[in-house]
Design an enzyme around this catalytic site. Structure first.
Site, short mmCIF file in Angstrom:
data_model
loop_
_atom_site.label_atom_id
_atom_site.label_comp_id
_atom_site.label_asym_id
_atom_site.label_seq_id
_atom_site.Cartn_x
_atom_site.Cartn_y
_atom_site.Cartn_z
CB SER A 87 1.97 6.56 -4.50
OG SER A 87 1.12 5.66 -4.83
N1 SAH Z 1 -1.25 3.00 -2.05
C1 SAH Z 1 -0.26 2.32 -2.49
C2 SAH Z 1 -0.11 2.37 -3.89
C3 SAH Z 1 0.06 1.00 -4.59
S1 SAH Z 1 -0.11 0.77 -6.33
C4 SAH Z 1 0.95 2.67 -1.70
O1 SAH Z 1 1.06 3.76 -1.06
O2 SAH Z 1 2.19 1.83 -1.99
C5 SAH Z 1 -1.74 0.54 -6.45
C6 SAH Z 1 -2.34 -0.77 -5.80
O3 SAH Z 1 -3.86 -0.78 -6.11
C7 SAH Z 1 -1.74 -1.93 -6.47
O4 SAH Z 1 -1.08 -2.63 -5.28
C8 SAH Z 1 -2.89 -2.71 -7.11
O5 SAH Z 1 -2.97 -4.00 -6.76
C9 SAH Z 1 -3.91 -2.23 -6.15
N2 SAH Z 1 -5.34 -2.22 -7.13
C10 SAH Z 1 -5.78 -2.07 -8.18
N3 SAH Z 1 -6.95 -2.30 -8.51
C11 SAH Z 1 -7.58 -2.52 -7.40
C12 SAH Z 1 -8.92 -2.87 -6.78
N4 SAH Z 1 -9.86 -2.98 -7.56
N5 SAH Z 1 -9.05 -2.93 -5.69
C13 SAH Z 1 -7.98 -2.78 -4.66
N6 SAH Z 1 -6.80 -2.95 -5.15
C14 SAH Z 1 -6.51 -2.61 -6.25
#
Ligand code: SAH
Length: 219
Positions: free
Chosen positions: A70
């Protein structure tokens, strides 16, 4: 030698992180706990070395498997949104991704529980937590749509993928707890903040955002 090289990178990044902190301050982030966390957490360690020179730009970056780390401003905004006077004891994050948001949360809360549905991303994130000595982050390879029932209730829930926020996450909020996350609407995603008081859930809209989708099941 590797150690010396690391010190070099660390010193450069401390300065670049301070510039990032100034930019976030200009954009309206004011909680000193959040600004200190952004200043402390080495974001370049949460992206691939090939793009680490861009780590302190205020933008989202690719982390593989079609996912992104993010934007620092959004990480700061969400972290600020869950903080009140006290220090949260337990925070749940849905979507570990790179691990950066979890690392920032780990500076402002006692314990962070984070779930990720893509096993490969979670393994890399775990390795980073280990290398950086972040021992108050607990991870699970799981579909976060069901929350983390055995650890509930949480003082805060941070959803970092966009969609319809499931009921289970509201249920796992402690009384007085705060949920923040991107909700999908017809016109795009809106970052919402919800405060629980007993069975009452007070909603507030923090503005338009753009996150990768919240998906079901494991990979
Ligand atoms: N907080 C992260 C943002 C990553 S993007 C950071 O700081 O890098 C969002 C992430 O959510 C992705 O890696 C994706 O695989 C995950 N995601 C999407 N749906 C999800 C779910 N139902 N349960 C767990 N993770 C999920």
């Amino acid at each position: 030698m590797a150690g010396i090289a690391h010190i070099g990178i660390g010193m450069t990044s401390a300065g670049t992180r301070q510039r990032l902190v100034r930019r976030l301050t200009e954009k309206g982030i004011s909680d000193p706990r959040v600004l200190e966390a952004i200043a402390d957490v080495p974001r370049h360690r949460f992206v691939d070395e090939a793009i680490s020179s861009r780590a302190y730009e205020d933008s989202a970056l690719p982390i593989g498997r079609g996912q992104t780390i993010s934007q620092p401003y959004v990480v700061a905004l969400m972290t600020e949104a869950i903080l009140s006077e006290g220090r949260p004891a337990k925070v749940l994050e849905i979507g570990t991704g790179s691990g950066y948001q979890a690392a920032v949360l780990a500076r402002v809360a006692d314990k962070v529980f984070t779930t990720e549905r893509i096993g490969e991303l979670l393994r890399t994130a775990r390795q980073r937590f280990h290398e950086l000595g972040l021992h108050n982050i607990y991870t699970r390879h799981a579909d976060g749509l069901g929350g983390w029932p055995s650890q509930a209730p949480f003082d805060a829930v941070v959803v970092t993928a966009g969609g319809r926020i499931p009921e289970a996450l509201y249920e796992q909020l402690a009384d007085g707890g705060v949920l923040v996350g991107p909700e999908e609407h017809s016109g795009g995603q809106q970052l919402i903040r919800v405060v629980r008081t007993g069975d009452d859930f007070q909603r507030e809209n923090l503005g338009a955002v753009s996150f990768v989708p919240l998906l079901e099941g494991l990979e």
